[in-house]
Design a protein around this motif. Sequence first.
Motif, short mmCIF file in Angstrom:
data_model
loop_
_atom_site.label_atom_id
_atom_site.label_comp_id
_atom_site.label_asym_id
_atom_site.label_seq_id
_atom_site.Cartn_x
_atom_site.Cartn_y
_atom_site.Cartn_z
N UNK A 83 0.83 -1.19 0.00
CA UNK A 83 0.00 0.00 0.00
C UNK A 83 0.87 1.25 0.00
N UNK A 84 0.26 2.33 -0.47
CA UNK A 84 0.88 3.64 -0.43
C UNK A 84 0.18 4.53 0.60
N UNK A 85 -1.08 4.19 0.88
CA UNK A 85 -1.91 4.99 1.78
C UNK A 85 -2.78 4.05 2.59
N UNK A 86 -2.81 4.28 3.89
CA UNK A 86 -3.64 3.51 4.80
C UNK A 86 -4.72 4.46 5.31
N UNK A 87 -5.99 4.02 5.26
CA UNK A 87 -7.07 4.90 5.72
C UNK A 87 -7.96 4.17 6.73
N UNK A 88 -8.59 4.93 7.64
CA UNK A 88 -9.43 4.32 8.67
C UNK A 88 -10.85 4.04 8.17
N UNK A 89 -10.94 3.35 7.06
CA UNK A 89 -12.21 2.95 6.47
C UNK A 89 -12.16 1.43 6.32
N UNK A 90 -13.23 0.77 6.71
CA UNK A 90 -13.22 -0.69 6.68
C UNK A 90 -13.65 -1.22 5.33
N UNK A 112 -6.96 0.47 7.28
CA UNK A 112 -6.21 0.38 8.53
C UNK A 112 -6.75 -0.76 9.40
N UNK A 113 -8.03 -1.09 9.25
CA UNK A 113 -8.61 -2.20 10.00
C UNK A 113 -7.91 -3.51 9.64
N UNK A 177 1.13 2.29 13.53
CA UNK A 177 0.59 3.12 12.45
C UNK A 177 -0.90 2.84 12.25
N UNK A 178 -1.27 1.56 12.22
CA UNK A 178 -2.68 1.21 12.05
C UNK A 178 -3.50 1.66 13.25
N UNK A 179 -2.96 1.47 14.45
CA UNK A 179 -3.67 1.94 15.65
C UNK A 179 -3.87 3.44 15.61
N UNK A 180 -2.83 4.18 15.21
CA UNK A 180 -2.93 5.64 15.14
C UNK A 180 -3.97 6.06 14.11
N UNK A 181 -3.95 5.42 12.95
CA UNK A 181 -4.91 5.75 11.91
C UNK A 181 -6.34 5.60 12.41
N UNK A 182 -6.61 4.52 13.11
CA UNK A 182 -7.97 4.28 13.61
C UNK A 182 -8.32 5.19 14.79
N UNK A 183 -7.37 5.41 15.68
CA UNK A 183 -7.63 6.26 16.85
C UNK A 183 -7.83 7.71 16.44
#
Length: 191
Positions: A83-90, A112-113, A177-183
């Motif tokens: 990936x190039x971009x991680x987003x907090x969308x499931x 990010x999920x 990183x994933x935790x931060x994106x979701x939080x």
Amino acid sequence: MGSVGIYLVGIDSRDWLDGEVLGAVAVALDAELERRGWEGFTAPEPGGPGAGVSFEEKMNRPIDSFADLCRKQAGGPDALLDWDLLIPVEFDGALVLPVPSDHDDTTTVRSAHRALDAARRLADGMALPPGIPRTSGNLDIVNWFDGPAVGEAVGTYPGPWSGDLDAAFYTAVYLRAAEHSLRRECPIAYS
């Protein structure tokens, strides 16, 4: 960001909508989400919830052993490496946007999920020690792995993680990183 290199950073609305590259990604992402019948994505305001907590880590270690570990994991390496971009969308799979990234003609977006699920499986398997910073405002994970704390943790919390500090480092970085994106409800991108 003192020295040159690749960083993984959290993005707020100021950076998300501005700039030639991220602005184009934001527009293309909204179009793709709408095409799928989903709501558009808005990065958080700099002063919004969780403000003052940023994410920035330098990718300064060899990644080969981490990539091998990801390939062996059920579900493959895509959620963490492709990936190039991680987003907090499931969502499952990848969204491929017709906007160039730093290393391709397109930008690959992942949830990010899904990244969090994959990183947690790796972290559990490696038995990461509890002392690794839970947030990463300014190279906190890099500094932990490069400082005396890692040596202390090896003695106090021996486990699979201590046999491959490079893989443990990347596992911790992608987990946080994933935790931060979701939080924070923010995108994570390479810079």
